[in-house]
Write a protein that holds these residues in place. Structure first.
Motif, PDB file in Angstrom:
ATOM      1  N   LEU A 194       0.830  -1.196   0.000  1.00 36.59           N
ATOM      2  CA  LEU A 194       0.000   0.000   0.000  1.00 36.59           C
ATOM      3  C   LEU A 194       0.868   1.250   0.000  1.00 36.59           C
ATOM      4  N   PHE A 195       0.502   2.204  -0.858  1.00 44.72           N
ATOM      5  CA  PHE A 195       1.066   3.559  -0.835  1.00 44.72           C
ATOM      6  C   PHE A 195      -0.108   4.509  -0.651  1.00 44.72           C
ATOM      7  N   VAL A 196       0.033   5.473   0.271  1.00 40.74           N
ATOM      8  CA  VAL A 196      -0.984   6.500   0.461  1.00 40.74           C
ATOM      9  C   VAL A 196      -0.285   7.851   0.438  1.00 40.74           C
ATOM     10  N   GLY A 197      -0.760   8.744  -0.413  1.00 36.93           N
ATOM     11  CA  GLY A 197      -0.178  10.080  -0.443  1.00 36.93           C
ATOM     12  C   GLY A 197      -0.436  10.779  -1.764  1.00 36.93           C
ATOM     13  N   TRP A 198       0.210  11.936  -1.912  1.00 36.97           N
ATOM     14  CA  TRP A 198       0.103  12.685  -3.150  1.00 36.97           C
ATOM     15  C   TRP A 198       0.785  11.922  -4.267  1.00 36.97           C
ATOM     16  N   LEU A 199       0.134  11.849  -5.407  1.00 38.70           N
ATOM     17  CA  LEU A 199       0.725  11.199  -6.569  1.00 38.70           C
ATOM     18  C   LEU A 199       1.527  12.260  -7.325  1.00 38.70           C
ATOM     19  N   GLU A 200       2.754  12.443  -6.882  1.00 37.85           N
ATOM     20  CA  GLU A 200       3.687  13.416  -7.438  1.00 37.85           C
ATOM     21  C   GLU A 200       5.012  12.711  -7.659  1.00 37.85           C
ATOM     22  N   LYS A 201       5.777  13.186  -8.615  1.00 43.14           N
ATOM     23  CA  LYS A 201       7.084  12.580  -8.912  1.00 43.14           C
ATOM     24  C   LYS A 201       7.956  12.505  -7.658  1.00 43.14           C
ATOM     25  N   THR A 202       7.976  13.591  -6.854  1.00 47.91           N
ATOM     26  CA  THR A 202       8.853  13.651  -5.684  1.00 47.91           C
ATOM     27  C   THR A 202       8.408  12.742  -4.536  1.00 47.91           C
ATOM     28  N   LYS A 203       7.249  12.128  -4.656  1.00 43.50           N
ATOM     29  CA  LYS A 203       6.822  11.136  -3.663  1.00 43.50           C
ATOM     30  C   LYS A 203       7.367   9.756  -4.007  1.00 43.50           C
ATOM     31  N   GLY A 204       8.110   9.664  -5.126  1.00 33.72           N
ATOM     32  CA  GLY A 204       8.747   8.401  -5.489  1.00 33.72           C
ATOM     33  C   GLY A 204       7.809   7.378  -6.106  1.00 33.72           C
ATOM     34  N   VAL A 205       6.641   7.810  -6.550  1.00 30.91           N
ATOM     35  CA  VAL A 205       5.646   6.868  -7.066  1.00 30.91           C
ATOM     36  C   VAL A 205       6.129   6.187  -8.356  1.00 30.91           C
ATOM     37  N   PHE A 206       6.788   6.938  -9.244  1.00 27.06           N
ATOM     38  CA  PHE A 206       7.305   6.302 -10.466  1.00 27.06           C
ATOM     39  C   PHE A 206       8.437   5.340 -10.134  1.00 27.06           C
ATOM     40  N   ASP A 207       9.249   5.687  -9.135  1.00 19.30           N
ATOM     41  CA  ASP A 207      10.291   4.769  -8.658  1.00 19.30           C
ATOM     42  C   ASP A 207       9.631   3.471  -8.192  1.00 19.30           C
ATOM     43  N   LEU A 208       8.552   3.607  -7.433  1.00 17.73           N
ATOM     44  CA  LEU A 208       7.829   2.460  -6.895  1.00 17.73           C
ATOM     45  C   LEU A 208       7.262   1.598  -8.018  1.00 17.73           C
ATOM     46  N   LEU A 209       6.724   2.227  -9.056  1.00 16.68           N
ATOM     47  CA  LEU A 209       6.183   1.467 -10.187  1.00 16.68           C
ATOM     48  C   LEU A 209       7.289   0.719 -10.927  1.00 16.68           C
ATOM     49  N   LYS A 210       8.445   1.359 -11.117  1.00 15.93           N
ATOM     50  CA  LYS A 210       9.584   0.682 -11.774  1.00 15.93           C
ATOM     51  C   LYS A 210      10.068  -0.494 -10.942  1.00 15.93           C
TER      52      LYS A 210
END
Length: 184
Positions: free
Chosen positions: A9-25
């Motif tokens: 689970l990830f909860v938070g703003w979906l912004e580049k600086t939240k590391g979401v794309f890192d997490l997807l990779k």
């Protein structure tokens, strides 16, 4: 070798600086290595549409995007997952980490801001430097493949949340601050 599927689970703003794309990779890499899990993203933001595209273009069927949830819905989502992932690049001390630990989730996080001042790596969470995808991925793989470690991190994190961040403790500290100011 088939590994028990975990719910991340990830909860938070979906912004580049939240590391979401890192997490997807990282999710893509782990799935390519045969590690089975589901990832739920809760939140919204500027990167929401690019994230949807990334999920679709990389055929990440194990990733769900739920948008923002009310507190009752979020409580249910916390209870339905076992690992909280937080690869943020910049932070203070995020409330969502405390909420995840209080909900009994094992935490994999970056050490951004004062996170590492509050959580001990290897005890309350598995931490990596912000943007260190290699270590974040290794930590995630460790927790997914080692049930004993997952339980240890979850139990220790839950205990820490209860001990250090409970409302009772917060009210006591606030009372002390107010009394100190009054007595000046």
């Amino acid at each position: 070798k088939k590994i028990i599927s975990h719910k991340l689970l990830f909860v938070g703003w979906l912004e580049k600086t939240k590391g979401v794309f890192d997490l997807l990779k990282i999710s893509n890499n782990l799935h390519s290595n045969g590690i089975d899990f589901n990832l739920t993203l809760v939140g919204g933001g500027n990167a929401e549409n690019p994230i949807k595209s990334y999920i679709k273009n990389n055929n990440l069927k194990n990733v769900k995007l739920l948008g923002w949830l009310n507190s009752n819905e979020l409580t249910k989502v916390f209870k339905n997952h076992d690992v909280f992932v937080f690869p943020s690049w910049y932070e203070g001390m995020p409330n969502v980490l405390i909420e995840a630990m209080a909900s009994g989730l094992a935490v994999i996080s970056s050490s951004a801001g004062v996170i590492s001042d509050n959580l001990n790596d290897g005890k309350h969470a598995l931490l990596s430097q912000p943007r260190d995808n290699k270590i974040f991925q290794q930590n995630l793989e460790k927790i997914i493949t080692n049930h004993k470690l997952l339980r240890k991190i979850a139990i220790n994190g839950h205990y820490l949340a209860k001990l250090k961040f409970s409302s009772k403790k917060g009210m006591y500290e606030l009372k002390c601050i107010i009394n100190e100011l009054i007595l000046r």
